[in-house]
Design an enzyme around this catalytic site. Structure first.
Site, short mmCIF file in Angstrom:
data_model
loop_
_atom_site.label_atom_id
_atom_site.label_comp_id
_atom_site.label_asym_id
_atom_site.label_seq_id
_atom_site.Cartn_x
_atom_site.Cartn_y
_atom_site.Cartn_z
N LYS A 140 48.61 100.37 -2.01
CA LYS A 140 47.66 99.45 -1.37
C LYS A 140 46.27 100.07 -1.31
O LYS A 140 46.10 101.22 -0.89
CB LYS A 140 48.16 99.15 0.05
CG LYS A 140 47.38 98.09 0.80
CD LYS A 140 48.04 97.82 2.17
CE LYS A 140 47.35 96.70 2.94
NZ LYS A 140 48.03 96.44 4.24
N CYS A 148 48.98 92.60 1.00
CA CYS A 148 48.33 92.04 2.19
C CYS A 148 46.79 92.08 2.16
O CYS A 148 46.17 91.30 1.45
CB CYS A 148 48.89 92.73 3.43
SG CYS A 148 48.93 91.65 4.88
N GLU A 203 55.73 93.49 2.68
CA GLU A 203 55.09 94.80 2.84
C GLU A 203 55.96 95.72 3.71
O GLU A 203 56.44 95.31 4.77
CB GLU A 203 53.74 94.58 3.53
CG GLU A 203 52.93 95.83 3.77
CD GLU A 203 51.56 95.51 4.40
OE1 GLU A 203 51.36 94.36 4.87
OE2 GLU A 203 50.69 96.41 4.41
#
Lengths: 536, 536
Positions: free
Chosen positions: A111, A147, A44
């Site tokens: 994300k 994540c 990330e």
């Protein structure tokens, strides 16, 4: 041709986009030429390092990060690269994963789940994406997640619904004790529930308070781990697939808890020193267990030649303390100095004699001793460009059993999140590798040695009572009532809580330390100093 | 009977729910009995104080806050009360405004716009509401909004669409220079656009880094201010309405910018000392302008009898510095001590002679002097229970022109967000009220007096060049290129930016200070220490 995807578990430097770009390109070329990978997946926000914090508000920084993605696309051919970066789109910033292939952007995913708790402030910077990310690559339909996405229910499912047969997850998932097990349990359960194989790529390295432990892994569609990278180390590995199923390969074992904590602390010191350009580290060595452990950690992190110890005895220092300190330095092969603090203490006592005339001795006089040591250590640190490590532990930080600008002086506090009982356990653990901490240091009652015959237990409940109270109050947010109901004496609970409540101001000025618990002091726990809250 | 609504611009203590509850009840009874108000409106999250930060994670704290609302409802009758509190609903927490009347809850509104930028972390704690809040009261349809709600377009309109004829806004809106004008401009424009009268209630007081300036106001449906409460003071006032239109009453004037900054600093010191239970404050008085200004601020905040000054000359201190320091103490009627630092400096020099043998003098020796002063000041602070004020300014904090644990030692840094040029302006402003800072202190070139004939300009660009560069780099996030394009010399820009980039570690260990700019160091600006970002 079976699909081969490389995982790049790499240590980045927050803020240095050029260095990170080089690092990414080098890894991609290695994966292509040495591992014959078709694709490589990076963590990330690899291009900026994680967390870049308010650097993300700088337009020049964001522009450089976005430009770097185009440069990377042109720089490396014949391997697809999945790279995390802060994607600018008009006024919005997204925490994105871009897929680069042959100079073009094949896909870009934003994300969706932005953590804003604990140490995370992602909603400060980013707008959440709203769409699943799926792209086709050599006939495979590959999903993208970042994540927190895979910790939330629904996002993996939606990605599968959108056509993904295989999932990539880019992560910057920080360590705390037990986290690797927790992470695998959660992610494997999610993969299994959605019946989709998953590649989990985590970064590795220390960044201020945070340790990223790596331990990247692959799981099959049933949530079984079929590959695991080492913890606390850089590693680039390739996973081969039959269809969309990863073929089992080497699974590095997970460390035992105590060992993982020790490794985290070592990596934290190593990276703080290295990334901040210090020439080494130094610390005050008292003969107590905290400084003994920090010395061992520092030597394991940096090598004995980069570490220096300073003994600073006073009239209250017992001979055994000096003896043990010397023995520790010798056992670890570390250069040490001995600078008694008496001349400075006497000077201050004389200088303050008039204004203090008629007052009783109190902690003021103890603090002067600790601060004289602080001045000496900082002078050595300034002169030599070495990082001063403080040696205080989490129990002391919690109750303020430390002197601001005295033993709290220093650039980095390795034990800041290590309670005293764990200091003992880690010391015993270190001695199982080689005997470096004298047994007497582990077994004698702890003392600050700032007054005659002083021991910690004069001022504090014994640590085997104090530490569990502190954990309940600080990490679990339990009330005094609940802690007492769990079997602790009301007077111990009251004493501990009062001290925690009162000492926020000291913690606010303490150096950063390494988070290893579920809640560390620092960004993880944000309390007001000015506060009328009384836990008791 | 015309509607009468009281505004309670009150100073709360974060975390002390019982005290805040008493405060609220007392104000409500006063508004009912003395002002004959039908309703009283309190600030955002009045019951806990704002910002309560991670106290909001404590279940005991949230339970107490929710219970307090029920207690308040039962405690005060015959006046409606609109009170901000953290509303628990299952697992969710809302930033809510409850309307209490005759022991029952008439309405409860959940804040929709949760700021998560600058000093704000509201998305860390709260779930956003999704519905407009409107309730009927004596035939009036009254809308509820909370702080950020009225800065965003759409929410006022939606509340009006839902039936509101008059809007209440509960706020905890922190001060920065120019904020009161900005706030009124934005809110009045919104009220006018929606053609709805609005009552804006802000809290007042200092809370760690933040000052809440009050300046509550009422605007008619055309966005004209018809009432304004004083700045920086508690005030409970009543607004009378004809129908839903507020009748114009007393408008306290807004301070000039320099005056508002001065008042903010005074209130910040006063509340930090008072709310944290210190017996007063002390500071090192050098004869320089920074400590002169801090002394004046402290005396204006606390009274001369609560402030103590310490002169700590060294061999490098000019006579004029000592003379001016004494003159400042005398002008303000403050007790002072003189404690020359030479004995301690000599002691350390002797103690370090062996280890420093063969090395050249550098800033290490300067830092030792500053740290000896830190030890003396902290000893006095410890012995007397007085808060040690640091005297460094924002320019110094920016470029690290300060000694950690030396002149940076202390519990509170009043000038932390005041650039050097503004230090001069504030000093001149203070002298217009009464002459307390000698002219020579304002006109002589600034010097740290840590080496012979040293002046700041030896190490730094002149402040009239440095300060505007710093503002552009730190507050406006401009790049070096942009700053140079604005007309600054590349070498000055490079020097300033390098120093800012390099000194994050010092700022991280500095005491809290008072935010008066659009971006202060502290919660407002979160930079990594370990960082490869180079602004130049």
């Amino acid at each position: 041709m079976p699909l081969k995807i490389a995982l790049a578990q790499i240590n980045f430097l927050v803020g240095n986009i050029n260095a990170n770009l080089d690092n990414i390109a080098t890894a991609a070329i290695y994966a292509r030429d040495q591992l014959h990978a078709d694709m490589i997946v990076f963590p990330e926000l690899a291009i900026t390092g994680y967390p870049a914090e308010d650097l993300l508000f700088r337009p020049d920084f964001i522009e450089a990060a976005n430009n770097a993605i185009y440069q990377l696309a042109e720089r490396v051919a014949d391997i697809a690269m999945v790279v995390g970066f802060p994607e600018r789109d008009g006024d919005q910033l997204y925490n994105s994963a871009v897929v680069l292939q042959q100079g073009v952007i094949l896909a870009c995913y934003r994300k969706q789940a932005l953590p804003n708790y604990g140490v995370f402030d992602e909603q400060r910077y980013f707008t959440a994406g709203t769409l699943p990310g799926v792209f086709e690559f050599n006939g495979h339909f590959i999903g993208l997640t970042i994540c927190e996405d895979v910790w939330k229910s629904g996002i993996i499912d939606a990605t599968k619904q959108a056509g993904a047969e295989l999932l990539l997850t880019l992560n910057a998932s920080p360590f705390n004790s037990g986290k690797s097990h927790q992470r695998e349990a959660v992610v494997c359960q999610q993969a299994s529930a959605s019946q989709i194989p998953l590649l989990y790529v985590n970064q590795v390295g220390g960044q201020d308070e945070l340790i990223f432990d790596g331990a990247s892994f692959a799981t099959d569609a049933n949530g079984h781990i079929v590959f695991r990278a080492a913890e606390f180390k850089e590693q680039i590995s390739v996973i081969e697939f039959t269809g969309n199923q990863p073929i089992p390969s080497i699974c590095a074992p997970l460390y035992q808890e105590i060992s993982s904590e020790y490794h985290a602390l070592v990596l934290g010191i190593k990276d703080y020193v290295r990334k901040n350009g210090f020439h080494g580290a130094l610390l005050g060595l008292s003969g107590g267990i905290d400084s003994a452990l920090v010395l061992a950690l520092a030597v394991d992190a940096l090598g004995a030649d980069k570490v220096e110890a300073v003994l600073m005895p006073s009239r209250y220092t017992l001979d055994m303390s000096n003896e043990d300190a010397v023995q520790e330095a010798l056992a670890l092969g570390v250069k040490y100095h001995c600078i008694p603090i008496e001349p400075a203490v006497n000077a201050f006592t004389g200088m303050l004699a008039d204004v203090f005339a008629g007052t009783a001795k109190d902690t003021t006089e103890e603090n002067i001793q600790a601060r004289c040591r602080g001045v000496i250590l900082m002078a050595l640190s300034n002169k030599q460009g070495k990082l001063l490590l403080t040696t205080g532990n989490k129990s002391e930080m919690s109750v303020g059993y430390a002197t601001l600008y005295g033993d709290m002086a220093g650039g980095f506090a390795p034990l800041k999140d290590v309670p005293k009982l764990l200091v003992y356990q880690l010391s015993r653990y270190r001695n199982t590798l080689s005997e470096v901490i004298p047994e007497r240091v582990i077994t004698r009652p702890p003392s600050a040695e700032l007054a005659p015959d002083q021991i910690d237990a004069d001022s504090l409940p014994p640590y085997d009572i104090l530490d569990p109270i502190l954990e309940r109050y600080i990490e679990q947010d339990l009330s005094a009532e609940q802690i007492i109901a769990a079997g602790f004496a009301p007077k111990d609970v009251a004493r501990a809580i009062q001290l925690v409540d009162r000492n926020e101001y000291k913690r606010r000025q303490s150096p950063p330390g390494i988070k290893i618990s579920s809640r560390a002091f620092g960004r993880d726990r944000r309390y007001p100093i000015t506060s009328g809250y009384r836990g008791i």
